[in-house]
Scaffold this motif. Structure first.
Motif: not given
Length: 183
Positions: A45-53, A58-76
């Motif tokens: 499968p395509d890679p899962v991208a966890v974006r900054g939330a 600052v220079f493309g780096l967000s101050n936190k990442f989204d902690t919502e669980f992606p459904s693609v990773l269910t069972g992994k």
């Protein structure tokens, strides 16, 4: 008595039986990649991208990442492990980014007087933050995710809404290697 010596050009050549068998069958051979990164298999499968939330970037780096669980990773991976890993990355960002923002403001105020040299500290701090996140993700990979067939890495991607670049956490699926097949 004469001895036939092989051509020295063919001496170091490595022949692969699979390619020869495929050529005989009329199929086109697969390309052999000799680089550090192997191509993803067609069925992965395509890679899962966890974006900054966060609200600050600052220079493309967000101050936190989204902690919502992606459904693609269910069972992994367990949702708790995912949240724990993202929380570790967010803790690293929370520790390093406020200092970077202060240096950025100071650097912007003094930029004209120093001919841009006052922005070097923020560039170095941002690079240090990225390296610490990469080390943290590599530790997480070695500890858990490589065993589960996943690979986490910090990657630069183009934003969906603008032409700017942002850092995202990419979760790639590792291919399963046939261990019973001889080399």
């Amino acid at each position: 008595m004469s001895v036939l010596l092989p051509n020295m050009a063919d001496f170091d050549t490595i022949y692969e039986l699979e390619e020869e068998e495929e050529e005989e069958a009329g199929e086109e051979p697969e390309t052999v990649v000799r680089s550090q990164e192997l191509p993803r298999p067609r069925d992965a499968p395509d890679p899962v991208a966890v974006r900054g939330a966060g609200h600050i970037t600052v220079f493309g780096l967000s101050n936190k990442f989204d902690t919502e669980f992606p459904s693609v990773l269910t069972g992994k991976v367990a949702p708790e492990e995912f949240k724990t890993s993202i929380s570790r990355v967010n803790a690293c960002l929370k520790k390093n980014l406020p200092i970077s923002v202060k240096w950025l403001l100071c650097g912007c105020l003094c930029c004209c007087c120093t001919l841009g040299c006052s922005l070097w500290p923020i560039v170095c701090l941002n690079k240090r933050t990225r390296r610490s996140i990469q080390k943290l993700l590599e530790w997480e990979n070695n500890r858990l995710y490589h065993k589960l067939g996943l690979h986490w890495k910090l990657s630069k991607r183009k934003c969906e809404t603008s032409n700017m670049m942002e850092y995202v956490i990419l979760i790639e699926f590792l291919p399963k290697y046939p261990i019973f097949r001889p080399d």
